[in-house]
Design a protein around this motif. Structure first.
Motif, PDB file in Angstrom:
ATOM      1  N   ASP A 285      -4.273 -53.280  -5.441  1.00 24.10           N
ATOM      2  CA  ASP A 285      -3.604 -52.814  -6.391  1.00 24.10           C
ATOM      3  C   ASP A 285      -2.206 -52.298  -5.708  1.00 24.10           C
ATOM      4  OD1 ASP A 285      -5.470 -53.087  -8.144  1.00 24.10           O
ATOM      5  OD2 ASP A 285      -6.368 -50.926  -8.084  1.00 24.10           O
ATOM      6  N   GLY A 288       0.000 -55.331  -5.232  1.00 22.13           N
ATOM      7  CA  GLY A 288       0.715 -55.899  -6.503  1.00 22.13           C
ATOM      8  C   GLY A 288       1.507 -55.042  -7.039  1.00 22.13           C
ATOM      9  N   GLU A 441      -3.318 -61.934  -2.682  1.00 18.41           N
ATOM     10  CA  GLU A 441      -2.083 -60.713  -2.966  1.00 18.41           C
ATOM     11  C   GLU A 441      -1.246 -60.721  -1.955  1.00 18.41           C
ATOM     12  OE1 GLU A 441      -5.671 -60.339  -5.365  1.00 18.41           O
ATOM     13  OE2 GLU A 441      -5.510 -60.363  -3.067  1.00 18.41           O
ATOM     14  N   ASP A 511      -3.595 -60.743 -15.977  1.00 20.14           N
ATOM     15  CA  ASP A 511      -4.048 -60.412 -14.625  1.00 20.14           C
ATOM     16  C   ASP A 511      -2.692 -60.348 -13.673  1.00 20.14           C
ATOM     17  OD1 ASP A 511      -6.773 -60.143 -15.495  1.00 20.14           O
ATOM     18  OD2 ASP A 511      -7.210 -62.209 -15.041  1.00 20.14           O
ATOM     19  N   THR A 513      -0.064 -59.496 -11.335  1.00 19.93           N
ATOM     20  CA  THR A 513       0.565 -58.444 -10.929  1.00 19.93           C
ATOM     21  C   THR A 513       2.016 -58.442 -11.007  1.00 19.93           C
ATOM     22  OG1 THR A 513       0.866 -58.983  -8.653  1.00 19.93           O
ATOM     23  CG2 THR A 513      -1.188 -58.337  -9.344  1.00 19.93           C
ATOM     24  N   GLN A 516       3.497 -60.508  -8.394  1.00 18.78           N
ATOM     25  CA  GLN A 516       3.131 -62.471  -8.716  1.00 18.78           C
ATOM     26  C   GLN A 516       4.392 -62.573  -9.764  1.00 18.78           C
ATOM     27  OE1 GLN A 516      -0.680 -61.804  -9.739  1.00 18.78           O
ATOM     28  NE2 GLN A 516      -1.518 -62.359  -7.716  1.00 18.78           N
ATOM     29  N   SER A 538      -7.645 -58.052 -18.781  1.00 20.91           N
ATOM     30  CA  SER A 538      -6.959 -57.444 -17.506  1.00 20.91           C
ATOM     31  C   SER A 538      -7.751 -56.938 -16.355  1.00 20.91           C
ATOM     32  CB  SER A 538      -5.930 -56.766 -18.158  1.00 20.91           C
ATOM     33  OG  SER A 538      -4.987 -56.421 -17.046  1.00 20.91           O
ATOM     34  N   SER A 539      -7.099 -57.431 -15.308  1.00 16.58           N
ATOM     35  CA  SER A 539      -7.813 -56.928 -14.057  1.00 16.58           C
ATOM     36  C   SER A 539      -6.799 -56.114 -13.512  1.00 16.58           C
ATOM     37  CB  SER A 539      -8.390 -57.947 -12.966  1.00 16.58           C
ATOM     38  OG  SER A 539      -7.108 -58.786 -12.772  1.00 16.58           O
ATOM     39  N   TRP A 540      -5.494 -55.826 -13.997  1.00 16.95           N
ATOM     40  CA  TRP A 540      -4.319 -55.138 -13.532  1.00 16.95           C
ATOM     41  C   TRP A 540      -4.512 -53.790 -14.155  1.00 16.95           C
ATOM     42  CZ3 TRP A 540      -1.990 -54.420  -9.276  1.00 16.95           C
ATOM     43  CH2 TRP A 540      -0.837 -53.822  -9.093  1.00 16.95           C
ATOM     44  N   SER A 546       3.108 -53.993 -15.271  1.00 21.41           N
ATOM     45  CA  SER A 546       3.256 -55.627 -15.406  1.00 21.41           C
ATOM     46  C   SER A 546       4.039 -56.267 -16.483  1.00 21.41           C
ATOM     47  CB  SER A 546       1.681 -56.061 -15.625  1.00 21.41           C
ATOM     48  OG  SER A 546       1.466 -57.471 -15.296  1.00 21.41           O
ATOM     49  N   THR A 691     -10.854 -51.509 -13.110  1.00 20.69           N
ATOM     50  CA  THR A 691     -10.597 -52.352 -14.395  1.00 20.69           C
ATOM     51  C   THR A 691     -12.195 -53.080 -14.307  1.00 20.69           C
ATOM     52  OG1 THR A 691      -9.731 -54.011 -13.130  1.00 20.69           O
ATOM     53  CG2 THR A 691      -8.450 -52.656 -14.422  1.00 20.69           C
TER      54      THR A 691
END
Length: 713
Positions: A285, A288, A441, A511, A513, A516, A538-540, A546, A691
């Motif tokens: 986290d 990202g 990451e 997802d 970041t 990214q 979403s995992s962000w 984002s 998440t």
């Protein structure tokens, strides 16, 4: 009645086999003609002049492309047939590529051609002149089944209708460890997204199982067909969440006749660098977050750790000293003029100018700055000082500086919290013991540093012949354009200035970041885009951040939105279970309509011994199902559960990349599907990150046939 249907099906299969045999004869003829063209092209290279070499390259290159297309399309070449209201029209056959017969008449229509759109867009409500749509299923050149959809019952009263319908038959078949083309069963709402305008950004959203990924891949094939020069010469980049996912989808485009596409996981986007693992969620986290761009910018501008802080020289009557004040001032001035590596040619002259300002002696002043410059530049100790004070820098080297807690704290001051700095220090210190062990990451951070450092300048000395050492009587040209195009592996050492594509396809975009998105944005400044995702998965943890980064990456390109509303993957029983979970934990989930029911409800198994319970459930699903089974585990249990299965009678099913039984984390399952799913300790998966609910929801939507959760009582 069953015997009558079977006889009808076999008769129709035999009729279709006659046509398919004709097509394969023509395919073989086309391949031989292409090989002859390649031989003729090689012959042009022996004409003894440059024109012959140019003709050779062009002819062989085009022949190699055509031959690759013909070879890739061999499996399932003919898959569709349209019978039209116009009875005077012959049936229209649809295939993976287009072919003409020996009279140059159309024999097989490429599925991407405008005339083939009816195959996907005609429905029973709006048949658009189509009476019957037939899908042919083949193994190699042999037709093994046909499935019919009668779209106009009045006009097709005399036509035989075979099977349960192509879509339902396809959905019921067992899965293996690869995604397959849906070119034969594309539905109308999917076809609309595939054939969307090429300009700008096409966004494809929808809940689990709606076919977002495979639709996006077919769109890439469609773009290459409609504007091949642009997209093949500029390049198409397809980015997915993991190496597992990329291996899962890698056969789709080749099966559609497209091989000139780059597939990379998000950890492989930067040439020459591969992220080998995910950081723990709290560290991921921080890495990202958008604020890391400022940390990387500051790091790229710092003095090289351990570099000399002073240079002292005696010249004529003067002792000249470059101290920290002079060196810091020059560093700031050079960095204000451009990126660090681009300033390398100016460093020595800048230092000489600073030193000349300290010259006071009459003898030195009388001889002038020119002699002073020549003398200083000729000194070995000065050359060594320049190399040590301002060396060419690589992004991996600069990121390595951040392993020093004091250095990291200095560049992160006012940007990151002390807790953030502590997490990063621990992460990068752990990487010291494993050479090159960058996390997924870390990759966008390295790309940010590449951008901030800039490329090394290219020599412009035209008097120096870079091939001088190679020129002798034995030097010959040994390769053609096609040789180079079809033999090269992944691109390496791309310059940051030129690292761009004509089209960028991003899957599981929810997802991605902020860092990214910055990395992807550099590769798609002038590109068209396809962006695929579902916000509920979403995992962000900070969606708004984002979204801002995505908008910056896509800039002001026009947007085309497409939403897919039908779940083709899960049985209704499985998706109802997953949807109820999403509602219970407060996920704002997009809930598509599941079209298929198996009558088998998901089960929740409570056990006293987790090891034996997992083995038993996996064994049950493996015995009950023909296809693949995934065991989804918390990250901390992955190695443990693998060992449990490897030491059991299931060992043979768990070996190799194509193993029938796979042990994966929740994040690993993104975009994948399996016949059966075993979810181990769901609450631990929830607890792994902020998440975790979304990650578990993803896991619960991966199965097509059966699903069981296993946890200790």
């Amino acid at each position: 009645m069953t015997e009558v249907r079977g006889a009808l099906a076999q008769r129709e299969i035999a009729l279709e086999q006659e046509f398919v045999d004709q097509v394969y004869v023509q395919l073989e003829r086309a391949a031989k003609q292409t090989e002859a063209l390649a031989r003729e092209g090689h012959g042009r290279g022996r004409l003894g002049h440059e024109g012959g070499l140019v003709e050779r390259d062009a002819m062989v290159f085009q022949a190699a492309k055509r031959l690759a297309t013909l070879n890739a399309a061999h499996e399932g070449l003919v898959f569709g047939r349209l019978d039209l209201v116009d009875s005077a029209s012959a049936p229209r056959y649809i295939g993976r590529i287009g072919l003409r017969d020996e009279h140059r008449d159309s024999l097989l229509v490429d599925w991407r051609a405008p005339v083939a759109a009816l195959f996907y867009q005609a429905t029973a409500a709006e048949p658009q002149g189509v009476v019957r749509r037939r899908v042919l299923r083949s193994t190699g050149p042999k037709v093994i089944a046909v499935e019919d959809d009668l779209l106009d019952a009045d006009a097709g009263a005399d036509l035989p209708v075979v099977g349960e319908g192509a879509l339902m038959a396809s959905l019921s078949r067992a899965r293996d460890r690869s995604m397959h083309s849906i070119v034969a069963t594309i539905q109308a709402e999917q076809d609309e997204a595939i054939r969307a305008p090429s300009r700008g950004v096409v966004s494809i959203t929808g809940g689990p199982g709606t076919g977002k990924t495979v639709v996006a891949l077919h769109r890439a094939a469609y773009l290459l067909y409609t504007d091949r020069h642009r997209y093949q010469s500029g390049g198409v980049l397809i980015v997915g969440p993991s190496g597992v996912f990329m291996r899962y989808i890698e056969r789709v485009l080749p099966s559609l006749g497209e091989t000139a596409v780059g597939l990379r996981s998000i950890g492989e986007v930067v040439d020459g660098i591969t992220g080998v693992h995910h950081d723990d969620p709290p560290v991921a986290d921080v890495k990202g977050a958008a604020r890391m761009a400022e940390v990387m910018r500051r790091a790229a501008r710092q003095a090289v750790p351990g570099s000399p802080r002073e240079f002292r020289v005696f010249y004529r009557d003067d002792t000249i000293v470059l101290g920290s004040r002079e060196l810091s001032g020059l560093r700031r001035r050079l960095l204000s003029q451009g990126r660090r590596n681009r300033q390398l040619p100016r460093v020595a002259r800048g230092l000489v100018d600073l030193m000349w300002r300290q010259v006071r002696g009459e003898r030195a002043l009388d001889r002038g700055k020119g002699e002073f410059t020549d003398v200083i530049l000729g000194r070995a100790d000065f050359a060594e000082f320049v190399r040590d004070w301002w060396p060419p820098l690589d992004a991996t080297e600069v990121l390595g500086w951040l392993r020093d807690p004091d250095f990291l704290a200095r560049v992160a001051e006012g940007v990151l919290s002390q807790q953030d700095v502590a997490l990063l220090s621990k992460s990068w210190a752990a990487a010291i013991s494993t050479e090159g062990s960058w996390s997924i990451e870390d990759v966008p951070l390295l790309d940010e540093l590449r951008y901030q450092l800039g490329d090394l300048p290219v020599s412009t000395d035209h008097d120096e012949d870079p091939l001088a050492d190679l020129v002798d009587d034995t030097l010959r040209e040994l390769t053609t354009v096609s040789d180079r195009e079809y033999s090269k592996g992944p691109r390496t050492a791309l310059r940051t200035e030129d690292d761009a594509y004509a089209h960028v396809l991003v899957d599981e975009a929810q997802d991605i970041t902020p860092m990214q998105w910055r990395m992807l944005g550099r590769r798609g400044r002038a590109a068209t885009w396809t962006v695929v995702g579902d916000s509920a998965q979403s995992s962000w943890p900070v969606p708004a951040e984002s979204t801002r980064a995505r908008d910056e990456a896509l800039r002001d390109k026009p947007r085309h939105e497409f939403h897919l509303s039908t779940n083709y993957r899960n049985s209704k029983e499985i998706y109802d279970f997953a949807a109820a979970y999403a509602d219970r934990v407060g996920l704002d989930a997009d809930l598509p309509r599941a079209v298929r029911s198996t009558g088998v409800e998901p089960s929740q198994r409570r056990v006293d011994d987790l090891e034996e319970g997992v083995r038993q459930v996996v064994r049950e699903l493996a015995d009950a199902l023909e296809g693949t089974v995934a065991v989804v585990v918390p990250s901390s249990r992955r190695a443990q559960v693998r060992d449990w299965l490897a030491s059991s009678d299931l060992a043979a099913d768990t070996r190799g990349d194509d193993a029938r039984v796979a042990v994966l984390t929740g994040l690993d399952t993104k975009g994948l599907e399996f016949d059966g799913i075993v979810v181990v300790e769901p609450r631990e998966i929830e607890a792994e990150s902020v998440t975790g609910h979304a990650t578990l929801y993803v896991a619960l939507t991966r199965a097509t046939q059966q699903m069981t959760t296993v946890s200790v009582r």
